[in-house]
Design a protein around this motif. Structure first.
Motif, short mmCIF file in Angstrom:
data_model
loop_
_atom_site.label_atom_id
_atom_site.label_comp_id
_atom_site.label_asym_id
_atom_site.label_seq_id
_atom_site.Cartn_x
_atom_site.Cartn_y
_atom_site.Cartn_z
N VAL A 4 -20.64 -113.27 -26.13
CA VAL A 4 -20.04 -112.25 -25.26
C VAL A 4 -18.91 -111.49 -25.95
O VAL A 4 -18.68 -110.31 -25.65
CB VAL A 4 -19.54 -112.92 -23.96
N LEU A 5 -18.20 -112.11 -26.88
CA LEU A 5 -17.03 -111.48 -27.50
C LEU A 5 -17.30 -110.13 -28.19
O LEU A 5 -16.42 -109.27 -28.17
CB LEU A 5 -16.36 -112.44 -28.49
N PRO A 6 -18.46 -109.89 -28.79
CA PRO A 6 -18.67 -108.57 -29.38
C PRO A 6 -18.55 -107.41 -28.38
O PRO A 6 -18.29 -106.28 -28.78
CB PRO A 6 -20.08 -108.65 -29.97
N LEU A 7 -18.72 -107.70 -27.10
CA LEU A 7 -18.54 -106.64 -26.11
C LEU A 7 -17.10 -106.15 -26.05
O LEU A 7 -16.83 -105.04 -25.59
CB LEU A 7 -18.97 -107.14 -24.72
N ALA A 8 -16.16 -106.95 -26.51
CA ALA A 8 -14.76 -106.56 -26.51
C ALA A 8 -14.39 -105.72 -27.73
O ALA A 8 -13.29 -105.16 -27.78
CB ALA A 8 -13.86 -107.80 -26.46
N TYR A 9 -15.28 -105.59 -28.69
CA TYR A 9 -14.97 -104.80 -29.88
C TYR A 9 -14.83 -103.31 -29.58
O TYR A 9 -13.99 -102.64 -30.17
CB TYR A 9 -16.04 -105.00 -30.96
N VAL A 10 -15.62 -102.80 -28.68
CA VAL A 10 -15.55 -101.37 -28.36
C VAL A 10 -14.21 -101.00 -27.72
O VAL A 10 -13.54 -100.08 -28.19
CB VAL A 10 -16.75 -100.94 -27.49
N ALA B 133 -11.56 -101.12 -30.34
CA ALA B 133 -11.60 -100.01 -31.30
C ALA B 133 -10.89 -98.77 -30.75
O ALA B 133 -10.31 -98.01 -31.51
CB ALA B 133 -13.04 -99.68 -31.66
N TYR B 134 -10.94 -98.59 -29.43
CA TYR B 134 -10.30 -97.43 -28.82
C TYR B 134 -8.91 -97.73 -28.28
O TYR B 134 -8.28 -96.87 -27.69
CB TYR B 134 -11.18 -96.87 -27.70
N GLY B 135 -8.43 -98.94 -28.44
CA GLY B 135 -7.09 -99.29 -27.99
C GLY B 135 -6.99 -99.47 -26.48
O GLY B 135 -5.91 -99.40 -25.91
N ALA B 136 -8.09 -99.67 -25.82
CA ALA B 136 -8.10 -99.83 -24.36
C ALA B 136 -7.91 -101.30 -24.00
O ALA B 136 -7.99 -102.19 -24.83
CB ALA B 136 -9.42 -99.32 -23.80
N MET B 137 -7.66 -101.54 -22.74
CA MET B 137 -7.57 -102.88 -22.15
C MET B 137 -6.52 -103.76 -22.83
O MET B 137 -6.71 -104.96 -23.02
CB MET B 137 -8.93 -103.59 -22.18
N GLY B 138 -5.41 -103.20 -23.23
CA GLY B 138 -4.32 -103.99 -23.79
C GLY B 138 -4.45 -104.32 -25.26
O GLY B 138 -3.64 -105.08 -25.78
N PHE B 139 -5.44 -103.78 -25.94
CA PHE B 139 -5.55 -103.99 -27.38
C PHE B 139 -4.66 -102.97 -28.07
O PHE B 139 -4.97 -101.78 -28.12
CB PHE B 139 -7.01 -103.81 -27.85
N ASP B 140 -3.56 -103.44 -28.60
CA ASP B 140 -2.60 -102.54 -29.25
C ASP B 140 -2.54 -102.85 -30.73
O ASP B 140 -2.04 -103.89 -31.14
CB ASP B 140 -1.20 -102.72 -28.64
N GLY B 141 -3.03 -101.97 -31.53
CA GLY B 141 -2.88 -102.09 -32.97
C GLY B 141 -3.88 -103.00 -33.63
O GLY B 141 -4.81 -103.54 -33.03
N LEU C 175 -8.87 -110.82 -32.31
CA LEU C 175 -10.19 -110.84 -31.68
C LEU C 175 -11.26 -111.27 -32.68
O LEU C 175 -12.12 -112.10 -32.37
CB LEU C 175 -10.52 -109.46 -31.10
N ILE C 176 -11.20 -110.76 -33.88
CA ILE C 176 -12.16 -111.13 -34.91
C ILE C 176 -11.99 -112.61 -35.28
O ILE C 176 -12.98 -113.33 -35.47
CB ILE C 176 -12.02 -110.22 -36.15
#
Length: 87
Positions: free
Chosen positions: A42-48, A51-59, A66-67
């Motif tokens: 399931v984790l690869p679904l979080a890569y998109v 990549a766009y910095g959405a959902m709290g992914f900062d930097g 995640l990787i």
């Protein structure tokens, strides 16, 4: 008639505890492997979103985390085996 009990048929409490702890440990390991296996799927679904910095992914650090989590899930879950239902 003497009622002698074979010493091999009576299990000591330490043997029972040892086999019980081994069974519990094996079930726990199987559960962790199953969870890691499905998380790795399931984790690869979080890569998109990452990549766009959405959902709290900062930097880059969160993407690297995640990787790293994905790699850990792959390593832990690679021996997951579904229980056989053969009769």
């Amino acid at each position: 008639m003497s009622s002698q009990t074979s010493s091999s048929s009576i299990r000591a409490p330490i043997q029972i505890g040892s086999s019980l702890s081994t069974a519990c440990r094996n079930k726990a390991i199987a559960g962790v492997r199953a969870a890691a296996f499905w998380a790795a799927i399931v984790l690869p679904l979080a890569y998109v979103p990452a990549a766009y910095g959405a959902m709290g992914f900062d930097g880059a650090w969160s993407a690297l985390a995640l990787i790293a989590v994905h790699a850990a899930c792959i390593a832990l879950g690679h021996e997951h085996d579904t229980p056989s239902t053969h009769a």
